[in-house]
Write a protein that holds these residues in place. Structure first.
Motif, short mmCIF file in Angstrom:
data_model
loop_
_atom_site.label_atom_id
_atom_site.label_comp_id
_atom_site.label_asym_id
_atom_site.label_seq_id
_atom_site.Cartn_x
_atom_site.Cartn_y
_atom_site.Cartn_z
N GLN A 23 124.73 29.46 -28.71
CA GLN A 23 125.87 30.25 -29.34
C GLN A 23 127.51 30.76 -29.05
N LEU A 24 127.27 31.13 -28.06
CA LEU A 24 128.43 31.47 -27.46
C LEU A 24 129.46 30.10 -27.40
N ALA A 26 128.91 27.90 -29.68
CA ALA A 26 129.48 27.33 -31.29
C ALA A 26 130.85 28.24 -31.44
N GLU A 27 130.50 29.81 -30.82
CA GLU A 27 131.22 30.68 -31.73
C GLU A 27 133.46 30.15 -31.32
N CYS A 28 133.05 29.52 -29.87
CA CYS A 28 134.21 28.55 -28.85
C CYS A 28 135.23 27.36 -29.72
N ASN A 32 129.14 21.80 -24.82
CA ASN A 32 127.94 22.24 -24.34
C ASN A 32 126.64 22.13 -23.46
N GLN A 339 130.69 33.47 -19.01
CA GLN A 339 131.29 34.02 -20.59
C GLN A 339 132.79 33.65 -20.43
N ARG A 343 135.02 30.74 -22.98
CA ARG A 343 135.65 31.00 -23.97
C ARG A 343 136.65 30.42 -23.99
#
Length: 386
Positions: A23-24, A26-28, A32, A339, A343
């Protein structure tokens, strides 16, 4: 009317780290390399077979609960051919499941009773502990040796008690890629001799063993085969993780117990999907080519990281994961580092502490290299900026 407070059976369990990091990513807009799935399609012959069976009259209804007979027959033939063992009986020793995940849960639900102990070699896939606890079982964690993630059989022997119901194995190993040897299996067989302890062997990466080594299945060790549930995954083998089809091989008495649970959890797996798999399974080239296929990806990605980044790579003899130390880059804990990597560098990884029940941090992250070469090259290019 107000509802009573719900007391969770797993109050300390949140969303899986794999879902969180995906999910992170996809957001950033990150690449993956966290969750273990390919970014390429299954073999065309398999997709074409599925399309054909999806429109075949009679293939839209429930399959038999244990799996299509023709698929179970092909699994039996493949197992005998690959491992040189007596062919498991299709009717009494093979059960087709909704992925290896369902098979694993069905096994634990079938045989683990409240208070039973289950030995788990750690680090371990994050499903194992919660699934054991949901049955009222007690996970007993035995650490694997670092940096090669080999079992310490003296520690295993010390952890065995009269309450040990099951030993849970995983080879090739997630997250490390470590591979059990024939000597390992022989030693475990000797440890369990004259005990009622069962074995659950998660062998979903069975076709991903590199550098000339061979996967050793517990089916090849007679002392273990008679007490073991062996799990495999078509999703891993055919690059089709979303199809969620796996299977469990076990002696007849154990298979009967698995099916008691399976029939009330899933009952039956997608009929056209099973037909498609039965069509392609007779062709061994589709899985015997996987060691070379994935070793090329491992070597490509490892070479890029060694040449252009400060990651320190650990050996990856099997599966499709690469572990790396990052101490030359950061002193952060592995969750914070993973994380930030997602990012700031745009590459998602999994912190290896997620594979320990106590979130033990060894300063390691896991990359998945089951990706197209261009994906791996692009990820390495981003990582070189660290």
């Amino acid at each position: 009317m107000s509802l009573p407070a719900l007391v969770s059976k797993l109050p300390d369990v949140g969303t899986s780290i794999f879902s969180v990091m995906s999910q992170l990513a996809a957001e950033c807009g990150a690449i993956n390399l966290a969750q273990g799935f390919p970014d390429y399609d299954p073999p065309r012959v398999l997709s074409e077979a599925l399309a054909r069976h999806a429109t075949t009259p009679g293939h839209q209804q429930y399959a038999p609960m244990p799996g299509l007979p023709r698929l179970r027959e092909q699994i039996s033939l493949k197992t005998a051919r690959l491992y040189g063992v007596p062919a498991p009986h299709p009717d009494s020793e093979i059960t087709v499941t909704s992925g290896a995940t369902e098979a694993l849960y069905a096994v634990l639900a079938a045989v683990v009773r409240p208070g039973d102990e289950v030995l788990v070699l750690e680090p371990a896939y994050d499903l194992y502990g919660p699934a054991i606890r949901l049955q009222g079982g007690v996970p007993v964690y035995v650490p694997l040796r670092l940096p090669d993630f080999r079992p310490d059989w003296d520690l295993v022997a010390a952890a065995l008690t009269p309450r040990t119901r099951l030993v849970l194995l995983n080879s090739p190993h997630n997250p490390s890629g470590a591979v059990l040897t024939a000597d390992d299996l022989r030693t475990l067989g000797q440890l369990l001799d004259n005990t009622p302890t069962l074995v659950l062997s998660d062998e979903v990466y069975e076709h991903m063993v590199f550098d000339g080594q061979q996967h050793r299945s517990v089916l090849q060790e007679p002392a273990l085969a008679e007490r073991s549930f062996v799990l495999s995954s078509f999703g891993k083998t055919y690059h089709a993780t979303g199809w969620k089809v796996g299977y469990c091989i076990a002696p007849p008495l154990l298979t009967a117990e698995v099916r008691r649970v399976h029939q009330f959890v899933t009952f039956a797996v997608s009929t056209p999907t099973q037909h498609a798999l039965a069509d392609v399974l007779p062709d061994p080239e589709l899985y015997t080519s996987l060691p070379e296929f994935y070793q090329q990806k491992r070597d490509l990605f490892a070479g890029l990281l060694r040449d252009h980044t400060r990651f320190e790579l650990l050996p990856a003899p099997g599966a499709y994961f690469q572990l790396a130390r990052y101490h030359r880059i950061s002193s952060e804990d592995d969750v914070t580092f993973a994380q930030r990597l997602t990012r700031e560098a745009g590459v998602a990884v999994v912190p290896v502490s997620a594979f320990y029940h106590d979130r033990r941090d060894h300063g390691l992250v896991r990359f998945c290299f089951a990706k197209r070469d261009e994906t791996l090259i692009a990820a390495a290019d981003r990582l070189r900026q660290l």
